[in-house]
Design a protein around this motif. Structure first.
Motif, PDB file in Angstrom:
ATOM      1  N   ALA A 199       0.821  -1.149   0.124  1.00 16.34           N
ATOM      2  CA  ALA A 199      -0.047  -0.006  -0.066  1.00 16.34           C
ATOM      3  C   ALA A 199       0.960   1.433  -0.083  1.00 16.34           C
ATOM      4  CB  ALA A 199      -1.054   0.100   1.274  1.00 16.34           C
ATOM      5  N   PHE A 200       1.790   1.112   0.691  1.00 17.30           N
ATOM      6  CA  PHE A 200       2.931   2.242   0.907  1.00 17.30           C
ATOM      7  C   PHE A 200       3.349   2.514  -0.572  1.00 17.30           C
ATOM      8  CE2 PHE A 200       7.421   3.849   0.979  1.00 17.30           C
ATOM      9  CZ  PHE A 200       6.993   5.009   1.780  1.00 17.30           C
ATOM     10  N   ILE A 201       3.975   1.500  -1.255  1.00 18.82           N
ATOM     11  CA  ILE A 201       4.379   1.745  -2.583  1.00 18.82           C
ATOM     12  C   ILE A 201       3.406   2.370  -3.462  1.00 18.82           C
ATOM     13  CG2 ILE A 201       5.301   0.520  -4.744  1.00 18.82           C
ATOM     14  CD1 ILE A 201       6.732  -1.500  -2.647  1.00 18.82           C
ATOM     15  N   ALA A 202       2.070   1.719  -3.400  1.00 17.97           N
ATOM     16  CA  ALA A 202       1.094   2.140  -4.441  1.00 17.97           C
ATOM     17  C   ALA A 202       0.862   3.585  -4.280  1.00 17.97           C
ATOM     18  CB  ALA A 202      -0.127   1.214  -4.224  1.00 17.97           C
ATOM     19  N   ILE A 242       3.613  -5.756 -10.495  1.00 13.89           N
ATOM     20  CA  ILE A 242       5.102  -6.309 -10.157  1.00 13.89           C
ATOM     21  C   ILE A 242       4.737  -7.411  -9.220  1.00 13.89           C
ATOM     22  CG2 ILE A 242       7.083  -5.468  -9.137  1.00 13.89           C
ATOM     23  CD1 ILE A 242       6.758  -2.726 -10.426  1.00 13.89           C
ATOM     24  N   ALA A 243       3.838  -6.941  -8.209  1.00 13.75           N
ATOM     25  CA  ALA A 243       3.545  -7.906  -7.032  1.00 13.75           C
ATOM     26  C   ALA A 243       3.098  -9.316  -7.794  1.00 13.75           C
ATOM     27  CB  ALA A 243       2.615  -7.374  -6.248  1.00 13.75           C
ATOM     28  N   SER A 244       2.310  -9.391  -8.584  1.00 13.90           N
ATOM     29  CA  SER A 244       1.744 -10.562  -9.374  1.00 13.90           C
ATOM     30  C   SER A 244       2.917 -11.442  -9.971  1.00 13.90           C
ATOM     31  CB  SER A 244       0.968 -10.435 -10.361  1.00 13.90           C
ATOM     32  OG  SER A 244      -0.304  -9.622 -10.034  1.00 13.90           O
ATOM     33  N   ILE A 245       3.975 -10.550 -10.503  1.00 10.09           N
ATOM     34  CA  ILE A 245       5.229 -11.425 -11.020  1.00 10.09           C
ATOM     35  C   ILE A 245       5.966 -12.040  -9.904  1.00 10.09           C
ATOM     36  CG2 ILE A 245       7.355 -11.024 -12.127  1.00 10.09           C
ATOM     37  CD1 ILE A 245       5.979  -8.861 -14.052  1.00 10.09           C
ATOM     38  N   LEU A 246       6.167 -11.198  -8.781  1.00 16.52           N
ATOM     39  CA  LEU A 246       6.884 -11.856  -7.683  1.00 16.52           C
ATOM     40  C   LEU A 246       6.090 -12.968  -7.057  1.00 16.52           C
ATOM     41  CD1 LEU A 246       7.866  -8.958  -5.348  1.00 16.52           C
ATOM     42  CD2 LEU A 246       9.274 -10.437  -6.571  1.00 16.52           C
ATOM     43  N   TYR A 247       4.793 -12.975  -7.269  1.00 14.85           N
ATOM     44  CA  TYR A 247       4.017 -13.991  -6.597  1.00 14.85           C
ATOM     45  C   TYR A 247       4.140 -15.236  -7.687  1.00 14.85           C
ATOM     46  CZ  TYR A 247      -0.258 -16.304  -4.353  1.00 14.85           C
ATOM     47  OH  TYR A 247      -0.836 -17.206  -3.872  1.00 14.85           O
ATOM     48  N   TRP A 288       0.516  -0.349 -11.237  1.00 11.00           N
ATOM     49  CA  TRP A 288       2.147  -1.189 -11.524  1.00 11.00           C
ATOM     50  C   TRP A 288       2.306  -1.511 -10.134  1.00 11.00           C
ATOM     51  CZ3 TRP A 288       4.041  -1.948 -15.945  1.00 11.00           C
ATOM     52  CH2 TRP A 288       3.419  -0.935 -17.173  1.00 11.00           C
ATOM     53  N   THR A 289       1.886  -1.557  -8.875  1.00  9.11           N
ATOM     54  CA  THR A 289       2.193  -2.436  -7.938  1.00  9.11           C
ATOM     55  C   THR A 289       1.622  -3.770  -8.063  1.00  9.11           C
ATOM     56  OG1 THR A 289       1.902  -0.436  -6.452  1.00  9.11           O
ATOM     57  CG2 THR A 289       1.696  -2.394  -5.331  1.00  9.11           C
TER      58      THR A 289
END
Length: 579
Positions: free
Chosen positions: A80-83, A95-100, A91-92
């Motif tokens: 949430a902080f990044i978003a 990128i998070a989905s790729i990490l997941y 974009w948050t």
């Protein structure tokens, strides 16, 4: 329609094409659905994987599950902080989905590579536990999945809400929970069945492939979305207000709140829906908005001078704190479904027919079926009936909705204790107390009441909690608000870990007895543990009722552009929601 939505309409109508709305939901929900398929499918059945494949002791396995769930629910604060501060929600999420995806692939590999788990054991002999290296690979995979969840969970729900008229978000939250609940239902039936009968590699490989497809679909939908640009770190603004108030702590209070500093131009990007109105609570924070001769009102130093709107942002977050904290213990109670309740199911007769039996991990299907049914009934029937008596568009306030959920959750754990007594009495009657791997001749459907009551509690409490955060948080902190929701889930899971550890330690007897034994649940006192949670929830309910009674809803002041006189109107966003 408020100014924020009007602004979004303008930004979303390039080339005559209206952005947002229902057309965006398949692209947005696909991402969250796949995350649920993977994390719920694995977490629900994880107790079986850790105890049968990695040979972990029961309490260590239970704590591993709640720690993973807790971490996955805590990382949304980072996401949430990044978003909100830098990347924006789209974009948050990407990128998070790729990490997941990477974490899910690694997790799948741990289930198919023989080197990643200890050799199988036979019968009830002492088995070789997983080595430190094996556990390290497992934990790294879980950590990557947790980081991915941290970017998806707080942003997907807020990003979806951004696509609609703000006055209709209460219905959106109901259907968001319904869609994700349906995905969870598939996870605890189809995915768990595949894991138990066709192997863990396939059981996690399918969600991994689905996650890849959902990432592609989410990115393809980019031209359809309304995207709000990040307005800088909300946490920085909150800290600036606190520091400014502290630096001016010795300055006398002003006699009239109208003398406090206001700057519409400075706050324009974080107050599209209107300026927050000054409130009388926590007046010590008002000192951050007192103008002194050292302050430059044109270009203020925000570490010394802040607007009333920014001060009220901090007050709003602080006021939400007690209600937020009340939700933690409900998650502690709820989390037992994926640990000890599953272990109960494993000892019971799970046959539906002579040739088919329900996987133990699939027992939570009754939780989600009840939750989905209750959500549809609530949205389609209950709201319409309640609206006639309360005059509220949402039927009842989210605070009332949460309170009902708390009460139902108390009954869930109370009933669970008696069902455990019934299970053990049957084991005693058939001489099976000493045989932890033998099936007790009692139907697993005796567990349905406790699972269903938890599902009913979630339909009221969790959705109400979600509504509360989105509605009452400052508008520039919607992702942060969703992160707070997940943070309560995180602390609830960590609270379960802490409570299980304490009970396991302090109930240990000299003869090896324990409320929560590692190797034989039949010789434990799980019913006492359920009743302990029931007692804690009763205390928590009393605390919640006091907090809800004292809660003050935020107020927003907007300009009605349709009024030729440009007269300012004061709107209390939830006046009719008062308890």
């Amino acid at each position: 329609m408020n100014r924020k939505f009007e602004k979004m309409e303008q930004d979303g109508n390039h080339g005559g094409k209206k952005k947002g709305g229902l057309i965006t939901m398949p692209f947005i929900f696909a991402n969250d659905i796949c995350e649920k398929l993977a994390v719920v499918g694995f977490t629900t059945n994880m107790i079986s994987y850790l105890t049968t494949e990695l040979h972990m002791p029961l309490t260590k396995a239970a704590n591993t599950i709640t720690n993973f769930s807790g971490t996955s629910s805590l990382t949304p604060l980072l996401g949430a902080f990044i978003a909100d501060a830098f990347a924006g929600k789209f974009w948050t999420i990407t990128i998070a989905s790729i990490l997941y995806q990477i974490g899910l692939i690694c997790l799948t590999l741990t289930t198919v590579l023989p080197q990643a788990r200890p050799p199988p054991c036979k019968g009830e002999e002492v088995c070789q536990e997983a080595s430190g290296g094996m556990l390290a690979v497992l934990y790294i995979s879980l950590l990557l999945a947790s980081l991915g969840s941290g970017g998806i969970r707080p942003c997907v729900v807020a990003f979806g809400a951004d696509q609609f008229d703000p006055t209709k978000t209460w219905s959106y939250f109901n259907w968001y929970y319904f869609v994700t609940g349906a995905a969870t239902l598939v996870a605890v039936t189809v995915i768990v069945y595949i894991q138990d009968n066709l192997g863990w590699g396939l059981g996690l490989g399918i969600p991994a492939i689905a996650m890849f497809l959902s990432i592609a679909a989410f990115i393809v939908g980019y031209p359809l979305y309304r995207n709000l640009n990040p307005d800088g770190s909300p946490f920085t603004r909150l800290i600036q207000v606190a520091v400014a108030a502290f630096r001016k702590r010795k300055i006398p209070d002003v006699s009239d709140s109208k003398l406090l500093y206001q700057n519409d131009e400075l706050d324009a990007s974080i107050s599209l829906g209107g300026m927050l109105v000054h409130s009388e609570q926590m007046k010590f924070l008002d000192k951050a908005a007192i103008v002194t001769i050292e302050d430059n009102c044109e270009i203020p130093n925000k570490w010394r001078l802040n607007t009333v709107h920014r001060v009220e942002e901090l007050k709003s977050i602080i006021r939400m704190g007690p209600i937020w904290a009340a939700g933690i213990l409900l998650i502690t109670a709820y989390s037992q479904q994926s640990t000890f309740s599953i272990q109960q199911a494993k000892t019971m007769d799970r046959h539906v027919t002579k040739s088919f039996q329900i996987p133990a991990g699939s027992m939570t299907v009754f939780t989600y079926l009840t939750m989905l049914t209750a959500t549809v009934f609530y949205d389609r029937v209950f709201v319409r009936v309640a609206r006639r008596f309360t005059g509220l568009d949402r039927g009842i306030s989210f605070l009332h909705r949460m309170g009902i959920g708390f009460v139902i959750s108390i009954f869930a754990t109370f009933v669970a204790g008696f069902i455990e007594m019934k299970r053990k009495n049957v084991a005693l009657a058939h001489g099976l107390l000493e045989h932890s791997h033998e099936t007790i001749p009692i139907s697993v459907f005796w567990l349905v009441p406790q699972f269903s009551l938890h599902g009913l509690a979630e339909a009221f409490m969790s959705i109400g909690h979600l509504e509360f955060f989105y509605d009452q948080a400052p508008e520039s902190m919607t992702s942060t608000a969703m992160a707070l929701f997940w943070a309560s889930i995180s602390l609830g899971n960590y609270g379960s870990t802490f409570l299980v550890s304490l009970v396991h330690k302090f109930t240990a007897g000299p003869n090896g007895s324990n409320w929560l034994p590692d190797n034989n649940l039949n010789k434990g006192r799980l019913e006492y543990f359920y009743w302990l949670i029931t007692l804690l929830q009763i205390i928590n309910l009393i605390y919640y009722l006091i907090c809800a009674k004292l809660y003050t809803y935020k107020q927003t002041q907007v300009h009605d552009k349709g009024d030729s006189s440009s007269e300012e109107k004061l709107i209390e966003l939830a006046t009719a929601d008062r308890v």
